[in-house]
Design a protein around this motif. Structure first.
Motif, mmCIF file in Angstrom:
data_model
loop_
_atom_site.group_PDB
_atom_site.id
_atom_site.type_symbol
_atom_site.label_atom_id
_atom_site.label_comp_id
_atom_site.label_asym_id
_atom_site.label_seq_id
_atom_site.Cartn_x
_atom_site.Cartn_y
_atom_site.Cartn_z
ATOM 1 N N THR A 14 0.679 -1.172 -0.079
ATOM 2 C CA THR A 14 0.153 -0.103 0.083
ATOM 3 C C THR A 14 0.915 1.331 -0.026
ATOM 4 O OG1 THR A 14 -1.915 -1.089 1.160
ATOM 5 C CG2 THR A 14 -1.645 1.196 1.114
ATOM 6 N N LEU A 15 0.953 2.071 -1.079
ATOM 7 C CA LEU A 15 1.481 3.241 -1.270
ATOM 8 C C LEU A 15 0.783 4.509 -0.564
ATOM 9 C CD1 LEU A 15 2.300 2.995 -4.935
ATOM 10 C CD2 LEU A 15 3.809 2.342 -2.880
ATOM 11 N N LEU A 16 -0.443 4.471 -0.589
ATOM 12 C CA LEU A 16 -0.981 5.621 0.401
ATOM 13 C C LEU A 16 -2.365 4.958 0.380
ATOM 14 C CD1 LEU A 16 -1.178 8.777 0.896
ATOM 15 C CD2 LEU A 16 -2.433 8.952 -1.386
ATOM 16 N N ASN A 17 -3.184 5.579 1.565
ATOM 17 C CA ASN A 17 -4.209 5.054 1.943
ATOM 18 C C ASN A 17 -4.914 6.439 2.998
ATOM 19 O OD1 ASN A 17 -6.822 3.574 2.492
ATOM 20 N ND2 ASN A 17 -6.001 2.390 3.943
ATOM 21 N N GLU A 18 -5.141 7.434 2.525
ATOM 22 C CA GLU A 18 -5.450 8.483 3.365
ATOM 23 C C GLU A 18 -6.792 9.328 2.901
ATOM 24 O OE1 GLU A 18 -3.864 9.295 6.045
ATOM 25 O OE2 GLU A 18 -2.105 8.047 5.964
ATOM 26 N N GLU A 19 -7.678 9.768 3.998
ATOM 27 C CA GLU A 19 -8.810 10.606 3.454
ATOM 28 C C GLU A 19 -8.147 11.984 3.186
ATOM 29 O OE1 GLU A 19 -13.004 11.892 5.692
ATOM 30 O OE2 GLU A 19 -11.740 10.241 6.325
ATOM 31 N N LEU A 20 -8.509 12.920 2.400
ATOM 32 C CA LEU A 20 -8.213 14.132 2.180
ATOM 33 C C LEU A 20 -8.851 15.221 2.901
ATOM 34 C CD1 LEU A 20 -7.787 14.197 -1.704
ATOM 35 C CD2 LEU A 20 -5.906 13.409 -0.029
ATOM 36 N N ASN A 21 -8.340 15.882 3.629
ATOM 37 C CA ASN A 21 -8.819 16.863 4.484
ATOM 38 C C ASN A 21 -9.955 16.269 5.543
ATOM 39 O OD1 ASN A 21 -7.313 19.280 4.264
ATOM 40 N ND2 ASN A 21 -8.295 20.182 2.424
ATOM 41 N N LYS A 22 -9.443 15.324 6.102
ATOM 42 C CA LYS A 22 -10.323 14.532 7.126
ATOM 43 C C LYS A 22 -10.711 15.375 8.179
ATOM 44 C CE LYS A 22 -6.694 11.940 9.132
ATOM 45 N NZ LYS A 22 -6.177 10.537 9.179
ATOM 46 N N ASN A 23 -9.933 16.531 8.696
ATOM 47 C CA ASN A 23 -10.451 17.210 9.724
ATOM 48 C C ASN A 23 -10.706 18.525 9.480
ATOM 49 O OD1 ASN A 23 -9.420 15.127 11.605
ATOM 50 N ND2 ASN A 23 -7.299 15.681 11.081
ATOM 51 N N VAL A 24 -11.057 18.747 8.098
ATOM 52 C CA VAL A 24 -11.668 20.053 7.804
ATOM 53 C C VAL A 24 -13.068 19.942 7.700
ATOM 54 C CG1 VAL A 24 -11.802 21.686 5.980
ATOM 55 C CG2 VAL A 24 -9.481 20.786 6.653
ATOM 56 N N ASP A 25 -13.868 20.810 8.248
ATOM 57 C CA ASP A 25 -15.494 20.924 8.531
ATOM 58 C C ASP A 25 -16.042 21.581 7.347
ATOM 59 O OD1 ASP A 25 -18.245 20.620 9.250
ATOM 60 O OD2 ASP A 25 -18.094 22.097 11.091
ATOM 61 N N ASP A 26 -15.941 21.208 6.224
ATOM 62 C CA ASP A 26 -16.534 21.841 5.152
ATOM 63 C C ASP A 26 -18.149 21.963 5.078
ATOM 64 O OD1 ASP A 26 -14.128 23.129 3.581
ATOM 65 O OD2 ASP A 26 -13.598 21.097 2.828
ATOM 66 N N VAL A 27 -18.549 20.976 5.522
ATOM 67 C CA VAL A 27 -20.147 20.908 5.787
ATOM 68 C C VAL A 27 -20.520 22.178 6.667
ATOM 69 C CG1 VAL A 27 -22.213 19.585 6.454
ATOM 70 C CG2 VAL A 27 -20.226 18.512 5.307
ATOM 71 N N GLY A 28 -19.902 22.316 7.533
ATOM 72 C CA GLY A 28 -20.071 23.288 8.659
ATOM 73 C C GLY A 28 -19.845 24.673 7.890
ATOM 74 N N PHE A 29 -18.550 24.631 7.212
ATOM 75 C CA PHE A 29 -18.431 26.030 6.369
ATOM 76 C C PHE A 29 -19.564 26.474 5.564
ATOM 77 C CE2 PHE A 29 -15.903 27.398 2.397
ATOM 78 C CZ PHE A 29 -15.912 28.913 2.850
ATOM 79 N N ILE A 30 -19.914 25.331 4.625
ATOM 80 C CA ILE A 30 -21.255 25.858 3.619
ATOM 81 C C ILE A 30 -22.345 26.108 4.389
ATOM 82 C CG2 ILE A 30 -22.490 24.556 1.767
ATOM 83 C CD1 ILE A 30 -19.956 22.796 1.314
ATOM 84 N N LYS A 31 -22.582 25.433 5.393
ATOM 85 C CA LYS A 31 -23.788 25.709 6.097
ATOM 86 C C LYS A 31 -23.523 27.426 6.615
ATOM 87 C CE LYS A 31 -27.878 24.882 8.108
ATOM 88 N NZ LYS A 31 -29.039 25.005 7.288
ATOM 89 N N GLN A 32 -22.523 27.578 7.193
ATOM 90 C CA GLN A 32 -22.453 28.989 7.560
ATOM 91 C C GLN A 32 -22.779 30.177 6.552
ATOM 92 O OE1 GLN A 32 -21.643 30.227 10.869
ATOM 93 N NE2 GLN A 32 -21.961 32.090 9.905
#
Length: 417
Positions: free
Chosen positions: A132-150
């Protein structure tokens, strides 16, 4: 004298700010300064209710995309929609950044200048998936759902907006983000539009009793967001498999079930215009049932188009993306004090303007006479029969300059470039 000059300069500055459309806005959300563009349609009237559409750009793209590559202005002007186009952040996790750099050294470049926190997990494996070379979720700690809602809440508090006419529109990774947002706030949406996007394998679970009308466009030959979910590079023991998303069949099935739509689809081979480029489209529609919590799911299964190709009848395509988006929004636009028909009657929309070869005049009616084009000397240059809802005008034989388009007693300026 100095005071007078200061007042004049201040007036000019305020006038410039007011005239800027779309307007760039910054807010602090979480631990980041976030940016978005706000576009006010020509048809906006503070005394009446308008709709709202959030437009989400793709991976490593910018919020300006929807005012360039994906022309949202004519859609917004015709349908009386305020537009919010937010900007995604660069990848925030140093470990993910370092792993992406290592992968780039092996020939698989994954730039991370702009990525939504949408549950998109990149998994790259080699040698029959033993390494496995990479197995990562991108910007997993960024709350973009909350940002859009705001920004939706802020805009709704400052402008006259009908909450029942809130749509979300994403391209590529913006489509992933649209689906992720709907998992939490789908009950607030009048409709979701995704162009060459999908659902991430790490997408957050959906809230209960969400039903969202879906309009999904995706090419089977998409080389960036794979229709089947996985891309392959190389061959044999050197083959690298990159998993990016859920298979599109699974995405459609999920929403058919979630929306409680008819599980037996209606299928149509799309040929709205003569095709000259061998790109075909099948429209697969799962109709809403006779239930208050049932919503339709429409999937345009495209064959032969690349990831970045935006279908336009002027390019010889059998279908026009913007026309289908307009049809979808109109079919789900709830009744409001303005109403779409009254907005169209108030003002035509000419797009693109300036025009190079051909443009479309939205809001025409067969019963309201023809369209006449005059040059600035008043000389008649062309007469075109008005069609129902929209009329195409050929400017390819015209010289550069300013022309006057006259229709139904009103005059509009068109620039030929």
């Amino acid at each position: 004298m100095r005071t007078r000059l200061t007042i004049i300069l201040l007036f000019c500055y305020l006038f410039f700010l007011r005239a800027e459309n779309p307007q760039k806005i910054e807010i602090d959300f979480g631990s980041h300064t976030r940016q978005y563009l706000l576009y006010i349609p020509d048809s906006y009237n503070p005394s009446k209710k308008s709709g709202l559409i959030v437009c989400l750009h793709g991976f490593n793209r910018t919020m300006e995309d929807f005012f360039g590559t994906y022309p949202i202005k004519p859609v917004a002007d015709q349908l009386n929609l305020l537009v919010l186009a937010p900007q995604a952040l660069p990848e925030q996790d140093p470990e993910v950044i370092n792993k992406a750099k290592d992968l780039a050294s092996k020939g698989i470049d994954i730039p991370l200048e702009a990525a939504w926190g949408c549950g998109l997990k990149v998994k790259a494996t080699v040698a029959l998936e033993a390494i496995t070379l990479l197995n990562e979720e991108l910007n997993k700690n960024v709350d973009d759902v909350g940002f859009i809602k705001q920004i939706v809440n802020t805009t709704s508090s400052q402008y006259s907006i009908d909450a029942d006419n809130f749509f979300i529109f994403g391209t590529s990774m913006g489509g992933f983000m649209s689906y992720q947002y709907s998992m939490t706030y789908g009950k607030d949406l009048a409709g979701l539009i995704s162009v060459c996007g999908s659902m991430g394998t790490a997408i957050k679970s959906a809230a209960e009793n969400i039903s969202v009308p879906i309009c999904d466009f995706h090419s089977k030959t998409d080389e960036v967001v794979p229709y089947g979910g996985t891309l392959s590079y190389g061959s044999g023991i050197f083959e690298v498999k990159v998993s990016l998303c859920q298979p599109k069949s699974d995405v459609i099935s999920f929403w058919v079930n979630k929306n409680r739509a008819n599980t037996i689809p209606q299928e149509e081979n799309v040929a709205y215009y003569p095709s000259t480029n061998n790109i075909s489209v099948k429209k697969i529609r799962y109709d809403a049932l006779a239930s208050a919590i049932s919503s339709e799911v429409i999937h345009y299964q495209i064959d032969g188009a690349s990831h970045s190709y935006y279908m336009n009848k002027g390019n010889g395509d059998c279908m026009d993306y913007n026309e289908e988006v307009i049809k979808f929004i109109r079919s789900h636009y709830k009744d409001s004090p303005t109403g779409i028909e009254s907005v169209i009657a108030q003002k035509l929309v000419v797009s693109p303007n300036p025009v190079q070869n051909r443009c479309t005049v939205y809001g025409t009616r067969c019963t309201e006479g023809d369209i006449r084009i005059f040059d600035m000397t008043g000389r008649l240059k062309g007469i075109y029969q008005a069609n129902e809802e929209q009329t195409e005008i050929d400017f390819s034989g015209y010289y550069r300059g300013i022309y006057l388009l006259k229709y139904n007693g009103k005059t509009y300026k068109v620039i030929k470039k």
